[in-house]
Design an enzyme around this catalytic site. Structure first.
Site, short mmCIF file in Angstrom:
data_model
loop_
_atom_site.label_atom_id
_atom_site.label_comp_id
_atom_site.label_asym_id
_atom_site.label_seq_id
_atom_site.Cartn_x
_atom_site.Cartn_y
_atom_site.Cartn_z
N ASP A 172 38.19 39.11 48.89
CA ASP A 172 38.44 39.15 47.45
C ASP A 172 38.43 40.57 46.88
OD1 ASP A 172 37.91 38.85 44.52
OD2 ASP A 172 37.79 36.73 45.04
N SER B 130 41.96 38.33 42.43
CA SER B 130 41.45 36.99 42.69
C SER B 130 42.26 35.95 41.91
CB SER B 130 39.96 36.94 42.36
OG SER B 130 39.35 35.83 42.96
#
Length: 290
Positions: free
Chosen positions: A166, A53
């Site tokens: 993610d 991320s």
């Protein structure tokens, strides 16, 4: 007859290959910049970077040799600037993400991951199977965009024929990826270590009796992300522990507080200083003279 001197002098010691595993945490991830800067100031060389991320974003920028320019940009962010980069929509996520990535493409040079100055890889999650995906080739920015596709906030990304979201859903602090990249010593940067101490969102406990006390949608998303990240990262690092952990104190920074970079960066620097006694023996460094 005396032996001839060695053609190349041997080093006093063989330094280990140091890998940095940069965890997810949205705006709190600017602390990664401070971590990298403080490690550099201490003369601790990082040989490879794995990121999840926001850790993938900062790690990619560092691996590409543009951290100085990037740091100057993030420390100048304001609420207005951050808002201008958000392309709100409905369907798949609150933010499309195209405006942000278009900005990065014009400001920072995109290269194939394998052409970066340092070995780099990012984690993502296959939306339809839940499989962990390691992104180690192809466009660096495309890999970063997939890794930051936080469900509910950013839309998923079609990458290599798969819809990706993610990487924090399966591997918030990618220690295992850093080891797969052949790091001898893995330094993990965990942005979620103190999050449970923050408590429930304001008004959440009495919301059943006071409608005005319900947390906002973003507060619910933020708290849900915090719970998920701390639980998964604890489980993953228990099974595959890093050699050292750096824990910046950033729980007070909201997931969209990207304008608070200076304090996040300083928190990263301070966390390295606090972790230094544990870092030194892991890296084969001598303790400072008393």
């Amino acid at each position: 007859m005396a032996s001839a001197p060695a053609e190349f002098p041997l080093p006093d010691r063989i330094r280990p290959c140091v890998g940095l595993a940069l965890g997810g945490g949205s705006a709190r991830g600017w602390a990664h910049i401070g971590v990298i800067r403080e490690l550099e100031a201490l003369g601790i060389e990082v040989h490879l970077v794995a990121g999840t991320s926001i850790g993938a974003l900062v790690g990619a920028i560092h691996a590409g040799g543009q951290l100085g320019e990037f740091e100057a940009w993030v420390t100048g962010l304001t609420r207005k600037t951050v808002f201008s980069l958000m392309d709100f929509q409905f369907g798949g996520g609150v933010l499309k993400g195209s405006r942000l990535m278009d900005f990065f493409r014009t400001r920072f040079h995109d290269r194939d991951i394998q052409d970066l100055g340092l070995p780099f890889a990012a984690t993502a999650t296959a939306l339809h199977t839940g499989a962990e995906v390691w992104l180690r080739s192809g466009s660096t920015l495309d890999a970063v965009r997939a890794s930051i596709a936080l469900p509910g906030l950013f839309t998923p990304v079609l990458y290599g024929g798969r819809l990706l979201v993610d990487g924090g859903l399966v591997n918030p602090v990618p220690v295992s990826l850093a080891r797969a990249m052949e790091a001898d010593v893995v330094i993990a940067v965990d942005l979620a270590s103190e999050l449970p101490a923050r408590g429930a969102p304001q008004g959440a406990t009495d919301a059943a009796t006071d409608a005005a006390g319900w947390p906002s949608m973003m507060a619910v998303i933020a708290s849900s992300i915090d719970i998920m990240q701390i639980r998964i990262s604890r489980s993953r690092m228990a099974g595959d522990p890093p050699d050292a952990i750096i824990r910046p104190r950033v729980a007070h920074i909201g997931i969209l507080d990207f304008h608070r970079a200076p304090e996040a960066i300083e928190a990263g620097r301070q966390a390295v200083r606090e972790a230094l006694p544990a870092l030194r023996p892991r890296l084969g460094l001598d303790a400072p003279d008393a």
